[in-house]
Design a protein around this motif. Structure first.
Motif, short mmCIF file in Angstrom:
data_model
loop_
_atom_site.label_atom_id
_atom_site.label_comp_id
_atom_site.label_asym_id
_atom_site.label_seq_id
_atom_site.Cartn_x
_atom_site.Cartn_y
_atom_site.Cartn_z
N PRO A 277 0.87 -1.18 0.00
CA PRO A 277 0.00 0.00 0.00
C PRO A 277 0.90 1.22 0.00
O PRO A 277 1.95 1.22 0.62
CB PRO A 277 -0.77 -0.13 1.31
CG PRO A 277 0.15 -0.91 2.20
CD PRO A 277 0.91 -1.84 1.30
N GLY A 278 0.53 2.23 -0.73
CA GLY A 278 1.45 3.34 -0.71
C GLY A 278 1.03 4.58 -1.44
O GLY A 278 1.59 5.65 -1.21
N VAL A 279 0.05 4.49 -2.34
CA VAL A 279 -0.41 5.70 -3.01
C VAL A 279 -1.90 5.88 -2.73
O VAL A 279 -2.63 4.91 -2.54
CB VAL A 279 -0.15 5.68 -4.53
CG1 VAL A 279 1.35 5.68 -4.82
CG2 VAL A 279 -0.82 4.52 -5.21
N ASP A 280 -2.32 7.14 -2.70
CA ASP A 280 -3.74 7.41 -2.48
C ASP A 280 -4.47 7.48 -3.83
O ASP A 280 -3.88 7.20 -4.88
CB ASP A 280 -3.93 8.68 -1.65
CG ASP A 280 -3.44 9.95 -2.33
OD1 ASP A 280 -3.25 9.96 -3.57
OD2 ASP A 280 -3.23 10.95 -1.62
N GLU A 281 -5.72 7.87 -3.81
CA GLU A 281 -6.54 7.89 -5.01
C GLU A 281 -6.02 8.84 -6.09
O GLU A 281 -6.33 8.69 -7.27
CB GLU A 281 -8.00 8.26 -4.67
CG GLU A 281 -8.72 7.20 -3.87
CD GLU A 281 -8.47 7.28 -2.37
OE1 GLU A 281 -7.59 8.06 -1.91
OE2 GLU A 281 -9.12 6.53 -1.64
N GLN A 282 -5.21 9.83 -5.69
CA GLN A 282 -4.62 10.77 -6.64
C GLN A 282 -3.21 10.36 -7.05
O GLN A 282 -2.51 11.10 -7.74
CB GLN A 282 -4.61 12.19 -6.06
CG GLN A 282 -5.98 12.84 -5.97
CD GLN A 282 -6.80 12.28 -4.82
OE1 GLN A 282 -6.31 12.06 -3.72
NE2 GLN A 282 -8.07 12.02 -5.07
N GLY A 283 -2.76 9.20 -6.58
CA GLY A 283 -1.43 8.73 -6.90
C GLY A 283 -0.33 9.32 -6.04
O GLY A 283 0.85 9.11 -6.29
N GLU A 284 -0.70 10.04 -5.00
CA GLU A 284 0.28 10.66 -4.11
C GLU A 284 0.80 9.61 -3.13
O GLU A 284 0.02 8.84 -2.57
CB GLU A 284 -0.34 11.83 -3.34
CG GLU A 284 -0.75 12.98 -4.22
CD GLU A 284 0.43 13.62 -4.94
OE1 GLU A 284 1.51 13.75 -4.33
OE2 GLU A 284 0.28 13.97 -6.12
N PRO A 285 2.11 9.57 -2.90
CA PRO A 285 2.65 8.59 -1.96
C PRO A 285 2.24 8.89 -0.52
O PRO A 285 2.18 10.04 -0.12
CB PRO A 285 4.16 8.72 -2.12
CG PRO A 285 4.41 9.94 -2.90
CD PRO A 285 3.14 10.38 -3.53
N ARG A 286 1.93 7.82 0.20
CA ARG A 286 1.66 7.97 1.63
C ARG A 286 2.97 8.30 2.32
O ARG A 286 4.04 7.96 1.84
CB ARG A 286 1.06 6.67 2.18
CG ARG A 286 -0.33 6.46 1.68
CD ARG A 286 -1.00 5.18 2.07
NE ARG A 286 -0.47 4.46 3.21
CZ ARG A 286 -1.01 3.34 3.66
NH1 ARG A 286 -2.07 2.84 3.09
NH2 ARG A 286 -0.47 2.71 4.68
N ARG A 287 2.89 8.93 3.44
CA ARG A 287 4.08 9.41 4.13
C ARG A 287 4.64 8.39 5.13
O ARG A 287 5.52 8.72 5.90
CB ARG A 287 3.78 10.71 4.84
CG ARG A 287 3.26 11.76 3.87
CD ARG A 287 3.61 13.15 4.32
NE ARG A 287 3.02 14.15 3.47
CZ ARG A 287 3.51 14.54 2.31
NH1 ARG A 287 4.60 13.98 1.85
NH2 ARG A 287 2.92 15.49 1.61
N ASP A 288 4.16 7.16 5.09
CA ASP A 288 4.61 6.18 6.06
C ASP A 288 5.86 5.41 5.63
O ASP A 288 6.34 4.54 6.35
CB ASP A 288 3.49 5.20 6.40
CG ASP A 288 2.96 4.45 5.19
OD1 ASP A 288 3.59 4.50 4.12
OD2 ASP A 288 1.90 3.81 5.32
N GLY A 289 6.41 5.73 4.47
CA GLY A 289 7.66 5.13 4.04
C GLY A 289 7.55 3.73 3.48
O GLY A 289 8.55 3.10 3.17
N ARG A 290 6.36 3.21 3.32
CA ARG A 290 6.19 1.83 2.86
C ARG A 290 6.68 1.63 1.42
O ARG A 290 7.08 0.54 1.06
CB ARG A 290 4.73 1.41 2.93
CG ARG A 290 4.07 1.70 4.23
CD ARG A 290 4.09 0.54 5.11
NE ARG A 290 3.51 0.95 6.39
CZ ARG A 290 3.26 0.14 7.34
NH1 ARG A 290 3.50 -1.12 7.20
NH2 ARG A 290 2.78 0.57 8.47
#
Length: 155
Positions: free
Chosen positions: A58-71
């Motif tokens: 898991p790592g990108v949101d619906e807009q394709g932006e990376p999550r900030r959790d480093g996964r």
């Protein structure tokens, strides 16, 4: 440890279901966005007994932006990207792939190979922009995809 393949895609693109179908893992599957909170892993083995690990990242949101959790850092260790995209709307495949590619770009290795998989689709009809179409629920198309993944990992 290196990953054989990193399964990436937008939320609810079928990443966890694909991991389960390919490896027999038991990653939770749910019909709402961002249902996968933590990476899930499963083994895939070729006919010679070589074992590779696939990871649902898991790592990108619906807009394709990376999550900030480093996964997404785990993408760097993957030999192959398995890019899931919802095949029910074939006209949006290129756009959705572009969103994810932009979001994971900082973590990709140069020349890292990718297989694009249209999920929730008809394996007999691979949409433009995808390399394979699968239905993880019925298993249709999984054997062909599995063979292609193993070929890429053993090249």
């Amino acid at each position: 440890r290196d990953l054989g393949g990193a399964i990436v895609g937008l939320p609810n693109s079928g990443k966890s279901a694909l991991l389960n179908a390919l490896t027999g893992a038991s990653a939770p599957v749910a019909p709402y966005p961002r249902s996968t909170r933590d990476p899930a892993f499963g083994p895939i083995e070729d006919d010679l007994g070589n074992l590779f690990i696939l990871g649902d990242l898991p790592g990108v949101d619906e807009q394709g932006e990376p999550r900030r959790d480093g996964r997404l850092r785990q993408i760097e260790r993957a030999h192959l990207l398995i890019h899931c995209v919802d095949g029910r709307e074939p006209d949006l495949i290129a756009e959705r792939c572009a969103l994810v590619r932009r979001g994971i770009a900082p973590f990709r290795s140069p020349g890292q190979p990718e297989i694009v998989v249209a999920t929730f689709g008809d394996p007999a009809s691979v949409p433009e922009g995808a390399d394979f179409a699968v239905d993880s629920q019925t298993g249709a198309g999984i054997a062909a995809l599995r063979s292609a993944i193993l070929r890429r990992l053993t090249d």
